[in-house]
Design a protein around this motif. Structure first.
Motif, PDB file in Angstrom:
ATOM      1  N   SER A 194       1.126  -1.515   0.049  1.00  0.00           N
ATOM      2  CA  SER A 194      -0.084  -0.245   0.111  1.00  0.00           C
ATOM      3  C   SER A 194       0.897   1.284  -0.431  1.00  0.00           C
ATOM      4  O   SER A 194       0.624   2.625  -0.382  1.00  0.00           O
ATOM      5  N   THR A 195       2.561   1.448   0.939  1.00  0.00           N
ATOM      6  CA  THR A 195       3.089   2.166   0.288  1.00  0.00           C
ATOM      7  C   THR A 195       2.799   2.454  -0.573  1.00  0.00           C
ATOM      8  O   THR A 195       3.682   3.393  -1.143  1.00  0.00           O
ATOM      9  N   SER A 212       2.450   1.777  -3.689  1.00  0.00           N
ATOM     10  CA  SER A 212       0.908   2.197  -4.407  1.00  0.00           C
ATOM     11  C   SER A 212       1.239   3.296  -4.467  1.00  0.00           C
ATOM     12  O   SER A 212       0.151   4.848  -4.721  1.00  0.00           O
ATOM     13  N   ALA A 213       1.408   4.348  -3.123  1.00  0.00           N
ATOM     14  CA  ALA A 213       0.625   5.326  -2.689  1.00  0.00           C
ATOM     15  C   ALA A 213       1.500   6.371  -4.078  1.00  0.00           C
ATOM     16  O   ALA A 213       1.277   7.132  -3.220  1.00  0.00           O
ATOM     17  N   LEU A 235       1.513   7.463  -6.939  1.00  0.00           N
ATOM     18  CA  LEU A 235       0.468   8.063  -7.335  1.00  0.00           C
ATOM     19  C   LEU A 235       0.997   9.578  -7.927  1.00  0.00           C
ATOM     20  O   LEU A 235       1.831  10.302  -7.884  1.00  0.00           O
ATOM     21  N   ALA A 269      -8.894   8.556   5.956  1.00  0.00           N
ATOM     22  CA  ALA A 269      -8.177   7.385   5.709  1.00  0.00           C
ATOM     23  C   ALA A 269      -9.166   6.266   6.256  1.00  0.00           C
ATOM     24  O   ALA A 269      -9.173   5.552   5.460  1.00  0.00           O
ATOM     25  N   ASN A 308      -8.781   5.234   0.362  1.00  0.00           N
ATOM     26  CA  ASN A 308      -7.462   4.337   0.673  1.00  0.00           C
ATOM     27  C   ASN A 308      -6.396   5.377  -0.193  1.00  0.00           C
ATOM     28  O   ASN A 308      -6.966   5.643  -0.799  1.00  0.00           O
ATOM     29  N   ASN A 309      -5.830   5.231   0.430  1.00  0.00           N
ATOM     30  CA  ASN A 309      -4.298   6.367   0.205  1.00  0.00           C
ATOM     31  C   ASN A 309      -5.231   7.933  -0.547  1.00  0.00           C
ATOM     32  O   ASN A 309      -4.823   7.958  -1.231  1.00  0.00           O
ATOM     33  N   VAL A 347       1.040  12.180   0.337  1.00  0.00           N
ATOM     34  CA  VAL A 347       0.312  10.761   0.861  1.00  0.00           C
ATOM     35  C   VAL A 347       1.050  10.434   2.047  1.00  0.00           C
ATOM     36  O   VAL A 347       2.151  10.983   2.769  1.00  0.00           O
ATOM     37  N   CYS A 348       0.241  10.281   3.131  1.00  0.00           N
ATOM     38  CA  CYS A 348       0.694  10.132   4.445  1.00  0.00           C
ATOM     39  C   CYS A 348       0.910   8.544   3.999  1.00  0.00           C
ATOM     40  O   CYS A 348       0.477   7.270   4.332  1.00  0.00           O
ATOM     41  N   ILE A 349       2.653   8.539   4.948  1.00  0.00           N
ATOM     42  CA  ILE A 349       3.625   6.647   5.141  1.00  0.00           C
ATOM     43  C   ILE A 349       3.454   6.374   6.273  1.00  0.00           C
ATOM     44  O   ILE A 349       3.878   7.857   7.188  1.00  0.00           O
ATOM     45  N   CYS A 407       3.706   8.764  10.903  1.00  0.00           N
ATOM     46  CA  CYS A 407       3.226   9.145   9.382  1.00  0.00           C
ATOM     47  C   CYS A 407       3.859   9.989   9.629  1.00  0.00           C
ATOM     48  O   CYS A 407       4.220  11.262  10.137  1.00  0.00           O
TER      49      CYS A 407
END
Length: 284
Positions: free
Chosen positions: A3-4, A6-7, A10, A111, A115-116, A137-139, A150
Motif C-alpha cells: 500500500s505504501t 502504491s501511494a 500516485l 483514511a 484508500n490512500n 500522501v501519508c506514509i 506518519c
C-alpha cells in the motif's frame, strides 16, 4: 508495504474548478479562521488521482485539538453523489503552504473514507508571487511492536482541464493585465466564426515560431533539442495527409455546416420570441 509503494506512485491531476472553489471558500472564511479545509472529489485510475470537484468543511483549530463538522461533510458528499455519481472521496485540501500539526488528525479521518487519501495544499497567501500547489500522501513509520507515526511525502501534481474548462480559462485570461479601471465586469463568449478567426491567427503565429526555430537549427544558430524534435515529429504525424484542394473542400463544408446551425438557432430564437409576444396579446 504494498500500500505504501502504491501511494508513492500516485500522480494527482487537478481541474481548474477545484482551485476556484478553494479560493472562493478562502475568501468567504470566518474572520477568526487562518485556513480553510475541505473534501476532494474525483476518481482514481491506474495510479492517477483526478480531482474534478471539492467542497469546504467548516472546522476550528485550537492549540491542542481540531474540530470539524463531519456530519456536514457526509451530507455534502451524499448530495453530490446524487448529481455526480462517478465522483468519490479521494482526499482533502487545505489552504496554506505547509502541513500543520493538525493535518495528521484530519488525514486519519479521510483514511477511513478512502484508500490512500491525497492531501492537497493551495497557497492562498501567494508566497513567492504565485499560488503554490502541492500534493502529499501519508506514509506510516515505525518498527514492529513499537510506536508508530506518519510522514507526509510529496507526490507529483499537475493541472489538467476538459475542453469546456479550457474555453472558460481562455475567456478569463482576457481580463489579465487590464487595469481595474478599464477591466470589464463580464466577458461575453465570442461568436463561433470569431473564435475560428482567433484560433487561426494564433495557429499561424505558432507555426511561424516553429518555422523560425527549424530555420535557426538548420543554419546552426540554435542548438537542436531532441525533445523538441520528437514533439515536432509527433505533430507532423498527427496531421492527416491531404491535398490543398481536399483541405479547402473540408474547411468550406464545415463552415457551411456552422453557418446553417447559426441560422437555424436564430430562427428558433425568433420563433420563440414571436410565440411569447403572441401569448401575451389580449384575446378578442
Amino acid at each position: 508495504e504494498i500500500s505504501t509503494m502504491s501511494a508513492l506512485n500516485l500522480t494527482v491531476r487537478v481541474h481548474p474548478v477545484v482551485l476556484f472553489q478553494v479560493v472562493d471558500a478562502f475568501e468567504r472564511r470566518n474572520a477568526d479562521s487562518h485556513r480553510v479545509i475541505g473534501t476532494l472529489l474525483g476518481s482514481v485510475d491506474k495510479g492517477v488521482v483526478e480531482v474534478t470537484n471539492c467542497f469546504c468543511v467548516p472546522h476550528k483549530e485550537h492549540d491542542d485539538q481540531v474540530e470539524a463538522e463531519l456530519s456536514y461533510a457526509l451530507d455534502m458528499y451524499d448530495l453530490n453523489r446524487k448529481v455526480n455519481a462517478n465522483e468519490s472521496v479521494v482526499g482533502w485540501w487545505a489552504t496554506g503552504n505547509e502541513v500543520t500539526n493538525h493535518s495528521s488528525v484530519i488525514h486519519e479521518y479521510y483514511a477511513r473514507e478512502c484508500n490512500n487519501p491525497v492531501h492537497l495544499t493551495v497557497d492562498t497567501s501567494l508566497q513567492g508571487g504565485r499560488m503554490g500547489l502541492r500534493a502529499y500522501v501519508c506514509i506510516q513509520l515505525g518498527v514492529p511492536g513499537g510506536k508508530t507515526g506518519c510522514m507526509f511525502t510529496p507526490i507529483p501534481v499537475e493541472l489538467t482541464s476538459y475542453e469546456p474548462e479550457t474555453f472558460g480559462l481562455k475567456l478569463l485570461q482576457k481580463t489579465v493585465g487590464v487595469s481595474p479601471a478599464h477591466r470589464p465586469k463580464t466577458v461575453p463568449p465570442m461568436l463561433d466564426l470569431a473564435q475560428i478567426s482567433e484560433a487561426s491567427t494564433k495557429l499561424q503565429s505558432l507555426l511561424d515560431l516553429i518555422l523560425k526555430y527549424v530555420d535557426d537549427v538548420i543554419a546552426h544558430k540554435v542548438t537542436p533539442d531532441n525533445a523538441v524534435g520528437r514533439q515536432l515529429l509527433d505533430l507532423i504525424h498527427s496531421v492527416p495527409h491531404m491535398t490543398h484542394e481536399q483541405f479547402t473542400q473540408m474547411f468550406n463544408a464545415n463552415v457551411r455546416d456552422l453557418l446553417m446551425v447559426i441560422t437555424l438557432s436564430q430562427l428558433i430564437k425568433t420563433q420563440l420570441q414571436l410565440n411569447e409576444k403572441l401569448t401575451f396579446l389580449p384575446t378578442a
